[in-house]
Design a protein around this motif. Structure first.
Motif, PDB file in Angstrom:
ATOM      1  N   PRO A   2       0.798  -1.238   0.000  1.00 23.87           N
ATOM      2  CA  PRO A   2       0.000   0.000   0.000  1.00 23.87           C
ATOM      3  C   PRO A   2       0.825   1.279   0.000  1.00 23.87           C
ATOM      4  N   PHE A   3       0.166   2.374  -0.450  1.00 25.07           N
ATOM      5  CA  PHE A   3       0.629   3.766  -0.408  1.00 25.07           C
ATOM      6  C   PHE A   3       1.782   4.036  -1.388  1.00 25.07           C
ATOM      7  N   ILE A   4       2.917   3.419  -1.183  1.00 20.43           N
ATOM      8  CA  ILE A   4       4.029   3.539  -2.136  1.00 20.43           C
ATOM      9  C   ILE A   4       4.471   2.120  -2.468  1.00 20.43           C
ATOM     10  N   ASN A   5       4.323   1.708  -3.729  1.00 14.62           N
ATOM     11  CA  ASN A   5       4.692   0.324  -4.034  1.00 14.62           C
ATOM     12  C   ASN A   5       6.213   0.160  -4.015  1.00 14.62           C
ATOM     13  N   GLY A   6       6.656  -1.090  -4.038  1.00 16.04           N
ATOM     14  CA  GLY A   6       8.075  -1.376  -3.908  1.00 16.04           C
ATOM     15  C   GLY A   6       8.946  -0.734  -4.972  1.00 16.04           C
ATOM     16  N   LEU A   7       8.439  -0.686  -6.205  1.00 17.47           N
ATOM     17  CA  LEU A   7       9.203  -0.082  -7.295  1.00 17.47           C
ATOM     18  C   LEU A   7       9.400   1.415  -7.070  1.00 17.47           C
ATOM     19  N   GLU A   8       8.328   2.111  -6.716  1.00 20.54           N
ATOM     20  CA  GLU A   8       8.420   3.550  -6.462  1.00 20.54           C
ATOM     21  C   GLU A   8       9.298   3.838  -5.250  1.00 20.54           C
ATOM     22  N   LEU A   9       9.164   2.976  -4.234  1.00 11.27           N
ATOM     23  CA  LEU A   9       9.939   3.139  -3.003  1.00 11.27           C
ATOM     24  C   LEU A   9      11.439   3.050  -3.290  1.00 11.27           C
TER      25      LEU A   9
END
Length: 218
Positions: free
Chosen positions: A57-64
């Motif tokens: 949720p909120f920020i997916n792993g790729l964006e993170l």
């Protein structure tokens, strides 16, 4: 203790991963269930490895990971994913992933991948390693004790390096033999001789019966 930040919103899987890693007595796990909390934790603490599920949720792993890499964070990162398409793999490596593991996976495979990334990170950040009065240069492969050069065989050097990168962790015989023989066959009798040689050198090595060995922390 090696610090790992785990981002996993599946409670059962998250609990399983934490239990398995903590049983190794070598990892300190911070577990969060969404990308926003993970981002906060990454700024609060320094980690040795990131273990990110992609769909959180909120920020997916790729964006993170993309955000962390843009900020200059070079911490090794492994993605956990159920996706198998090539586009997902390409995107993951584009944003800075070091490895992938696909669901479902065997926990032993996860441990192997984690250890590999931590070892690679160790090599990239450390050239000279010290253990009591022993000094080992990873690049030149020169070992000294009290300033005097010690002559070890290539296999003994590999075992020495493996122990120095994993002090305090139990290393199985199979793991040692696989590392020293590049997946080939090695013998228990030869390994015992090599371990004895390293003990005489000054490494405090404990034999964990029927499992392997542990180089105690100095």
């Amino acid at each position: 203790m090696k610090k790992i930040l785990l981002v996993e919103d599946d409670t059962v899987l998250g609990e399983t991963i934490v239990d398995i890693l903590e049983d190794e007595n070598y990892y300190d796990i911070t577990w969060v269930k969404d990308g926003k909390k993970a981002l906060d934790k990454s700024f609060e603490h320094q980690y040795d490895l990131y273990l990110f599920d992609i769909n959180v949720p909120f920020i997916n792993g790729l964006e993170l990971l993309n955000d962390l890499r843009k900020s200059g964070d070079k911490t090794p990162a492994i993605f956990i994913t159920a996706k198998v398409d090539i586009e997902s793999f390409e995107k993951g490596f584009e944003v800075g992933a070091d490895d992938y593991i696909r669901k479902p996976f065997h926990m032993r495979e996860l441990l192997v991948r984690i250890n590999k990334q931590i070892q690679k990170s160790f090599l990239s950040h450390n050239t000279q390693v010290h253990y009591k009065d022993i000094s080992y240069n990873i690049e030149s492969k020169i070992v000294t004790k009290d300033g005097d050069t010690e002559h070890l065989t290539p296999t003994e050097l590999k075992i020495l390096e493996l122990f120095l990168k994993n002090t305090g962790r139990v290393i199985t015989k199979d793991e040692i033999l696989d590392f020293t023989h590049d997946g080939g066959l090695g013998s228990d009798s030869s390994l015992r001789v090599q371990i004895s040689r390293l003990k005489k050198l000054g490494l405090d090595i404990t034999n964990i019966r029927a499992i392997g060995y542990r180089c105690e922390k100095p």
